[in-house]
Design a protein around this motif. Structure first.
Motif, short mmCIF file in Angstrom:
data_model
loop_
_atom_site.label_atom_id
_atom_site.label_comp_id
_atom_site.label_asym_id
_atom_site.label_seq_id
_atom_site.Cartn_x
_atom_site.Cartn_y
_atom_site.Cartn_z
N HIS A 247 0.81 -1.21 0.00
CA HIS A 247 0.00 0.00 0.00
C HIS A 247 0.85 1.27 0.00
CE1 HIS A 247 -3.61 -2.35 0.59
NE2 HIS A 247 -3.04 -2.97 1.61
N PHE A 248 2.17 1.11 0.01
CA PHE A 248 3.12 2.22 -0.07
C PHE A 248 3.10 3.12 1.17
CE2 PHE A 248 2.32 1.16 -4.54
CZ PHE A 248 3.61 0.87 -4.93
N ARG A 249 2.38 2.72 2.21
CA ARG A 249 2.49 3.44 3.48
C ARG A 249 3.83 3.10 4.13
NH1 ARG A 249 -3.61 2.54 6.03
NH2 ARG A 249 -4.74 3.64 4.37
N THR A 250 4.11 1.82 4.16
CA THR A 250 5.41 1.34 4.62
C THR A 250 5.87 0.23 3.68
OG1 THR A 250 4.37 -0.25 6.11
CG2 THR A 250 4.99 1.89 7.04
N THR A 305 3.28 -8.38 5.09
CA THR A 305 3.69 -7.43 6.13
C THR A 305 4.70 -8.08 7.06
OG1 THR A 305 1.81 -8.12 7.52
CG2 THR A 305 1.50 -6.20 6.10
#
Length: 616
Positions: A247-250, A305
């Motif tokens: 999700h490109f958050r992390t 994740t």
């Protein structure tokens, strides 16, 4: 070892080898191992087990098989310690000592027979298709055998199909990295679960993939024909694969990337084969900070994740240069607690051995430390839990260490004075007792590289020249074959003391192959430019149908989970109401009992009757 002397006074020493061994113990062991794996021996072994340990040892079956001995030879037939007559006891002990004893009876049913090598009911094996256990293939003897089930002729020569080199185009898929380029290569890969794949690139970034096999719809007649044929490529279908982007958050990545200090360096990382945390997460070991720290991460391949990470500082005094892991216990099929064993090599010239059993109890210090390289940086490590051994490599020596006590049991040096061990982190330790090392010439003007094969006793068995240094070497087929990843793809070699490095197959690619992982139905290769390549093996269509059925049951289970949870909540509520009534009854009974103790039974009944009469 001192084996003693015979009754004639002759001292027992080395075994006298038969003439066909040609004075080579390795050749003798190789031929005997192939003989034990042959169809003739596999057909006779169950009968021998029945006679010695099974149902034909005692009883009517033993009489019918003419397998009856004197009663004193059977296990538990007489208790020598209970014989009071000393002369009778001595005579019994002498008879047992001279004649021997039968072992304990272990089986009471006929022992199971192994399917013949050409049987259609036997599962596909890469080793059998390559002939790694076939003596005629090892000795390069072309013999045609006849399958007794259908009369088909099977040729052991070079004209048979190869699972990779002869595969049709529909059997593999190339999944390139998304634009824009260029991309760093994938350096490590692991097949996780039934339809997942996880990889790490040279910069330490995790990549997650999902794949499936879509079989072609066939009739029952065609399906039965596929089962009966010996064709390696009877499975019809194609791959469906995708790269699962975050999700490109992390962005999931390793705790330390060596490219920050050296642009040409690659990530030092190893994946566990065992699934931790309720069999849903992989344990990932990597260089923690470039100064001797160890990083531990739990990665969920399904969710893509990182679920947890730990940094253990000052494990070594210099950077960790190589890591190798191998499963133990139930995960490796040997029984026991399970988990993973890992060996770390460092530039400070030492290595450490670690054991990981549970994600809830991670160790903070190693089990053993290895100091055997005289300060030379360790460039490669390997571990084999079935042999309980690990190997560490520096430029001048290879040390084999016991995992039981941490002692060095063998030191291997280059085969000649003109060669030295390569500084690439590539080596391999086979469960069959072979060690594969990479050597290069000391002359810097020439770039001669070779694969060297040794035994655990340090005997040099042979070599094979290679154009460039391999990127990785992986063991498969219980240590009988190796996969060598390099510039033009993956090369498959059969390991043997008779024919070292016999090439049996090749997986040609346009990209550089850095790592490979194989399960029973698919092979996955990590390539340059961030690409992934998948290759199907025989039986993938049948496996895909079974996987679909299991997924259907799982979906139905999830669909029924919500109504079941509602019923559970209702049941809990009813149980709560019932508990309240039971508690009220207990309070009333306690008050009644206290009233009886204070006024007696007559006073208690009188109070109740008086209250009732007053109400009237």
């Amino acid at each position: 070892f001192k084996l003693g002397t015979m009754q004639e006074g002759e001292r027992l020493d080395d075994v006298t080898l038969p003439p066909w061994a040609k004075g080579s113990p390795e050749r003798f062991v190789e031929v005997m191992r192939c003989a034990l794996e042959s169809d003739i021996c596999s057909a006779m072994l169950p009968n021998w087990i029945d006679l010695i340990f099974g149902r034909k040892q005692q009883g009517p079956d033993a009489v019918d098989a003419h397998n009856v001995f004197f009663y004193l030879t059977y296990y538990g037939s007489v208790d020598v310690s209970s014989i009071e007559d000393e002369s009778l006891r001595i005579a019994t002990e002498l008879q047992i000592a001279h004649f021997g004893q039968c072992p304990m009876q272990l089986f009471y049913r006929p022992h199971v027979h192994k399917f013949a090598r050409l049987s259609k009911r036997r599962r596909f094996s890469l080793g059998e298709s390559w002939g790694v256990n076939d003596l005629t293939s090892i000795l390069n003897i072309n013999i045609s055998t006849i399958n007794e089930e259908d009369g088909n002729v099977f040729n052991d020569g070079k004209n048979k199909q190869q699972p990779f080199a002869s595969a049709p185009l529909s059997y593999w898929v190339h999944l390139a990295a998304p634009p824009p380029g260029s991309h760093t290569p994938l350096v490590k890969i692991r097949l996780a679960g039934t339809d997942r794949c996880i990889a790490v690139d040279a910069q330490g970034i995790f990549h997650f993939f999902r794949w499936a096999w879509k079989p072609t719809v066939v009739t029952e007649e065609q399906k039965q024909q596929q089962i009966e044929t010996n064709d390696l490529f009877s499975d019809q279908g194609c791959f469906i694969a995708q790269r699962e982007l975050p999700h490109f958050r992390t962005v999931p990545r390793l705790m330390y990337s060596p490219t920050d200090d050296d642009i040409n360096a690659t990530a030092v990382v190893a994946f566990s084969k065992t699934l931790f945390a309720s069999r849903s997460q992989l344990l990932v070991l990597s260089d923690g900070n470039g100064h001797g720290a160890l990083a531990l991460q739990l990665v969920d391949p399904a969710k893509g994740t990182i679920q947890g990470e730990i940094l253990i500082p000052d494990v070594h005094s210099d950077r960790i240069s190589c890591i190798a892991m191998n499963s133990i216990g139930t995960a490796s099929g040997m029984g026991g607690v399970g988990g993973e064993l890992a060996v770390l090599g460092s530039r400070d010239g030492t290595a450490s051995v670690w054991r990981f059993i549970s994600s809830q109890f991670l160790p903070l210090r190693p089990r053993w430390r290895i100091h055997a390289h005289l300060g030379q940086p360790i460039v490669a490590v390997a571990i084999c839990t079935s042999l309980n051994l690990c190997a560490t490599l520096s430029s001048k020596r290879c040390c084999i260490t016991s995992l039981a006590n941490g002692n060095v049991i063998r030191i291997i040096e280059p085969p000649s004075k003109d060669l030295q061990f390569s500084d690439s982190p590539v080596m391999c330790l086979s469960s069959q007792g072979f060690i594969i090392l990479v050597c290069q010439s000391k002359d810097t003007g020439t770039c001669n590289h070779s694969l060297q094969l040794y035994s655990l006793e340090g005997v040099h068995l042979g070599y094979d020249t290679v154009a460039k240094v391999p990127k990785n070497i992986s063991i498969i087929e219980k240590g009988r074959a190796v996969l060598v990843c390099g510039e033009m793809g993956v090369s498959m070699y059969a390991l043997s003391a008779i024919s070292p490095f016999k090439k049996v197959d090749s997986w040609q690619m346009d990209n550089v192959a850095y790592d490979i992982d194989i399960n029973s139905v698919v092979a996955a290769a990590a390539c340059s430019e961030g690409a992934l390549r998948l290759h199907a093996l025989k039986g993938i269509s049948e496996w895909s149908e079974e996987f679909k059925q299991s997924k259907t049951f799982e979906v139905v289970g999830h669909a029924l989970a919500k109504p079941a949870q509602k019923l559970k909540n209702v049941a809990v509520g009813v149980k709560g109401i019932g508990s309240k009534f039971v508690g009220l009854g207990r309070d009333i009974s306690r008050e009644a009992m206290s009233d009886v103790r204070e006024r007696g039974m007559g006073g208690f009944l009188g109070g109740i009757i008086g209250n009732n009469s007053s109400k009237r």
